[in-house]
Write an enzyme that holds these catalytic residues in place. Structure first.
Site, PDB file in Angstrom:
ATOM      1  N   ALA A   1     -11.543  -3.832  -1.730  1.00  9.61           N
ATOM      2  CA  ALA A   1     -12.355  -4.478  -0.683  1.00  9.61           C
ATOM      3  C   ALA A   1     -11.729  -5.817  -0.314  1.00  9.61           C
ATOM      4  CB  ALA A   1     -13.769  -4.685  -1.199  1.00  9.61           C
TER       5      ALA A   1
ATOM      6  N   GLY B   1     -12.043  -0.763  -4.346  1.00 11.06           N
ATOM      7  CA  GLY B   1     -12.275   0.155  -3.229  1.00 11.06           C
ATOM      8  C   GLY B   1     -11.074   1.068  -2.987  1.00 11.06           C
TER       9      GLY B   1
ATOM     10  N   GLU C   1     -11.529   3.777  -5.320  1.00 15.93           N
ATOM     11  CA  GLU C   1     -12.632   4.638  -4.844  1.00 15.93           C
ATOM     12  C   GLU C   1     -12.156   5.563  -3.719  1.00 15.93           C
ATOM     13  OE1 GLU C   1     -15.349   1.217  -4.367  1.00 15.93           O
ATOM     14  OE2 GLU C   1     -16.794   2.430  -5.476  1.00 15.93           O
TER      15      GLU C   1
ATOM     16  N   GLU D   1     -13.713  -4.891 -10.248  1.00 14.43           N
ATOM     17  CA  GLU D   1     -14.946  -5.492  -9.721  1.00 14.43           C
ATOM     18  C   GLU D   1     -15.616  -6.383 -10.757  1.00 14.43           C
ATOM     19  OE1 GLU D   1     -14.143  -2.269  -9.502  1.00 14.43           O
ATOM     20  OE2 GLU D   1     -14.594  -1.484  -7.501  1.00 14.43           O
TER      21      GLU D   1
HETATM   22  N1  CO8 Z   1      -8.888  -8.982  -0.471  1.00 15.06           N
HETATM   23  C1  CO8 Z   1      -8.359  -9.903   0.375  1.00 15.06           C
HETATM   24  N2  CO8 Z   1      -7.098 -10.364   0.250  1.00 15.06           N
HETATM   25  C2  CO8 Z   1      -6.360  -9.886  -0.762  1.00 15.06           C
HETATM   26  C3  CO8 Z   1      -6.849  -8.937  -1.682  1.00 15.06           C
HETATM   27  C4  CO8 Z   1      -8.182  -8.465  -1.496  1.00 15.06           C
HETATM   28  N3  CO8 Z   1      -8.715  -7.533  -2.297  1.00 15.06           N
HETATM   29  N4  CO8 Z   1      -5.890  -8.668  -2.596  1.00 15.06           N
HETATM   30  C5  CO8 Z   1      -4.827  -9.406  -2.245  1.00 15.06           C
HETATM   31  N5  CO8 Z   1      -5.108 -10.145  -1.154  1.00 15.06           N
HETATM   32  C6  CO8 Z   1      -4.252 -11.089  -0.460  1.00 15.06           C
HETATM   33  C7  CO8 Z   1      -3.977 -12.297  -1.355  1.00 15.06           C
HETATM   34  O1  CO8 Z   1      -5.029 -13.247  -1.242  1.00 15.06           O
HETATM   35  C8  CO8 Z   1      -2.664 -12.777  -0.795  1.00 15.06           C
HETATM   36  O2  CO8 Z   1      -2.916 -13.504   0.399  1.00 15.06           O
HETATM   37  P1  CO8 Z   1      -2.190 -14.929   0.653  1.00 15.06           P
HETATM   38  O3  CO8 Z   1      -0.735 -14.563   0.713  1.00 15.06           O
HETATM   39  O4  CO8 Z   1      -2.777 -15.371   1.931  1.00 15.06           O
HETATM   40  O5  CO8 Z   1      -2.534 -15.788  -0.564  1.00 15.06           O
HETATM   41  C9  CO8 Z   1      -1.935 -11.491  -0.372  1.00 15.06           C
HETATM   42  O6  CO8 Z   1      -2.948 -10.488  -0.256  1.00 15.06           O
HETATM   43  C10 CO8 Z   1      -0.934 -11.035  -1.401  1.00 15.06           C
HETATM   44  O7  CO8 Z   1      -1.603 -10.959  -2.654  1.00 15.06           O
HETATM   45  P2  CO8 Z   1      -0.986 -11.584  -4.003  1.00 15.06           P
HETATM   46  O8  CO8 Z   1      -0.229 -12.831  -3.688  1.00 15.06           O
HETATM   47  O9  CO8 Z   1      -2.081 -11.663  -5.011  1.00 15.06           O
HETATM   48  O10 CO8 Z   1       0.065 -10.426  -4.382  1.00 15.06           O
HETATM   49  P3  CO8 Z   1       0.539  -9.998  -5.823  1.00 15.06           P
HETATM   50  O11 CO8 Z   1       1.622  -8.984  -5.592  1.00 15.06           O
HETATM   51  O12 CO8 Z   1       0.842 -11.213  -6.659  1.00 15.06           O
HETATM   52  O13 CO8 Z   1      -0.725  -9.287  -6.514  1.00 15.06           O
HETATM   53  C11 CO8 Z   1      -2.584  -7.770  -6.603  1.00 15.06           C
HETATM   54  C12 CO8 Z   1      -1.204  -8.081  -6.005  1.00 15.06           C
HETATM   55  C13 CO8 Z   1      -2.415  -7.488  -8.094  1.00 15.06           C
HETATM   56  C14 CO8 Z   1      -3.104  -6.539  -5.870  1.00 15.06           C
HETATM   57  C15 CO8 Z   1      -3.539  -8.974  -6.422  1.00 15.06           C
HETATM   58  O14 CO8 Z   1      -3.492  -9.369  -5.068  1.00 15.06           O
HETATM   59  C16 CO8 Z   1      -4.990  -8.692  -6.764  1.00 15.06           C
HETATM   60  O15 CO8 Z   1      -5.352  -8.698  -7.934  1.00 15.06           O
HETATM   61  N6  CO8 Z   1      -5.847  -8.494  -5.738  1.00 15.06           N
HETATM   62  C17 CO8 Z   1      -7.280  -8.322  -5.904  1.00 15.06           C
HETATM   63  C18 CO8 Z   1      -7.580  -6.958  -6.407  1.00 15.06           C
HETATM   64  C19 CO8 Z   1      -9.058  -6.814  -6.579  1.00 15.06           C
HETATM   65  O16 CO8 Z   1      -9.716  -7.483  -7.366  1.00 15.06           O
HETATM   66  N7  CO8 Z   1      -9.580  -5.841  -5.851  1.00 15.06           N
HETATM   67  C20 CO8 Z   1     -10.938  -5.400  -6.009  1.00 15.06           C
HETATM   68  C21 CO8 Z   1     -11.800  -5.997  -4.984  1.00 15.06           C
HETATM   69  S1  CO8 Z   1     -13.484  -5.480  -5.288  1.00 15.06           S
HETATM   70  C22 CO8 Z   1     -13.553  -3.931  -4.651  1.00 15.06           C
HETATM   71  O17 CO8 Z   1     -12.639  -3.434  -4.086  1.00 15.06           O
HETATM   72  C23 CO8 Z   1     -14.785  -3.080  -4.749  1.00 15.06           C
HETATM   73  C24 CO8 Z   1     -15.832  -3.560  -3.888  1.00 15.06           C
HETATM   74  C25 CO8 Z   1     -16.639  -4.486  -4.669  1.00 15.06           C
HETATM   75  C26 CO8 Z   1     -17.578  -5.131  -3.779  1.00 15.06           C
HETATM   76  C27 CO8 Z   1     -18.484  -5.955  -4.580  1.00 15.06           C
HETATM   77  C28 CO8 Z   1     -19.654  -6.332  -3.762  1.00 15.06           C
HETATM   78  C29 CO8 Z   1     -20.888  -6.406  -4.592  1.00 15.06           C
END
Ligand code: CO8
Length: 254
Positions: A63, A106, A109, A129
């Site tokens: 997400a 997501g 999912e 999450e």
């Molecule tokens: N949302 C928005 N932006 C994101 C996300 C994300 N999920 N993941 C990465 N980005 C952005 C980063 O902020 C970054 O942007 P910027 O360059 O502007 O700082 C860019 O993408 C590149 O990311 P990284 O620099 O972090 O890249 P890396 O290669 O170092 O790392 C990862 C890649 C491991 C994927 C890392 O970005 C990460 O851990 N991302 C988050 C993953 C995460 O936690 N996802 C789960 C989200 S929750 C979900 O999906 C379920 C829904 C839950 C909803 C809850 C509501 C109640």
């Protein structure tokens, strides 16, 4: 910039996710694009199987955390927000997904909604999450548990740990593992093989297999309600803010 690339060849519709600025994070507009592409392919008579893949090094970062951090509890409930695409469970044709790199939250999912999962050796599957004080809202607690069983699902959902491709294969989250360079050709050849068979029959097999997922709809409805509760809690706001500010969250358990 185009973030979804759609092609169609030999009976296979192919949706490639390419939201390069945020690792395919599933914002509402991006989800709408993917959903529309899938539904349009499903409606075409010349499409008999559909492939989903990513044009980036990761499959999908889940997400869109930036978008979610601006959303209130009321907005999440009113829009039935789930931080993921919604079309795959409505697609009648077999859905093959090709995964390399991370499939998180997501993104995982989305994988769980598909019918056949082909993983590249670099694939990792996780539900982080919990690290944001959130929970899955698009079927993760239901479809993951049905795929891998209670004890692996609890471990993955409550610790946030990632399964690598071989672990995911061993527990039944993945259908096949191949080297990354063979990922798309393999997934495409599986989709083409399915598309070469009689489509009324492949459709009926899909329907019948899905009937084995007993009480799925009931579980999904309950999960959605529990998930929306997160938006009214301090820890969820803190979890999202900590991710965006690149710091450790300070959870107050409320
Ligand atoms: N949302 C928005 N932006 C994101 C996300 C994300 N999920 N993941 C990465 N980005 C952005 C980063 O902020 C970054 O942007 P910027 O360059 O502007 O700082 C860019 O993408 C590149 O990311 P990284 O620099 O972090 O890249 P890396 O290669 O170092 O790392 C990862 C890649 C491991 C994927 C890392 O970005 C990460 O851990 N991302 C988050 C993953 C995460 O936690 N996802 C789960 C989200 S929750 C979900 O999906 C379920 C829904 C839950 C909803 C809850 C509501 C109640």
């Amino acid at each position: 910039m185009t973030s979804v690339v759609v092609t169609c060849d030999e009976g296979v519709g192919h949706v490639q996710m390419a939201r390069a600025d945020a690792l395919n994070a599933l914002s509402v507009p991006f989800c709408r694009e993917i959903d529309e592409a899938l539904l349009a392919l499903d409606a075409r008579e010349d499409v008999r199987a559909i492939l989903i893949s990513s044009a980036l090094k990761h499959f999908c970062a889940g997400a869109d955390i930036r978008e979610m951090s601006a959303m209130t509890h009321e907005e999440a409930k009113a829009s039935s927000f789930m931080g993921c695409v919604s079309a795959p469970p409505r697609i009648t044709k077999p859905l093959v997904v090709a995964v390399k790199g991370l499939a998180a939250g997501g993104g995982c999912e989305l994988v769980e909604m598909c019918d056949i999962v082909v993983a590249g050796a670099s694939a990792r599957f996780c539900h982080p999450e919990i690290t944001l004080a959130a929970m899955p809202g698009a079927g993760g607690t239901q479809r993951l548990t049905r795929a891998v069983g209670k004890h692996i699902a609890m471990d993955v959902l409550l610790t946030g740990r990632a399964l690598n491709a071989e672990e995911a294969l061993a527990v039944g989250l993945v259908s096949r593992v191949v080297e990354d360079e063979h990922l798309e050709p393999t997934a495409l050849s599986i989709a083409r093989l399915i598309a070469s068979y009689s489509s009324p029959v492949t459709g009926r097999i899909k329907t019948a297999v899905n009937l084995a997922q007993v009480q799925l709809e009931q579980g999904l409805a309950m999960e959605r309600e529990l998930f929306h509760t997160c938006f009214s809690e301090h820890d969820f706001k803190e979890g999202l803010a900590a991710f965006l500010e690149k710091r450790k969250p300070n959870f107050l358990h409320r």
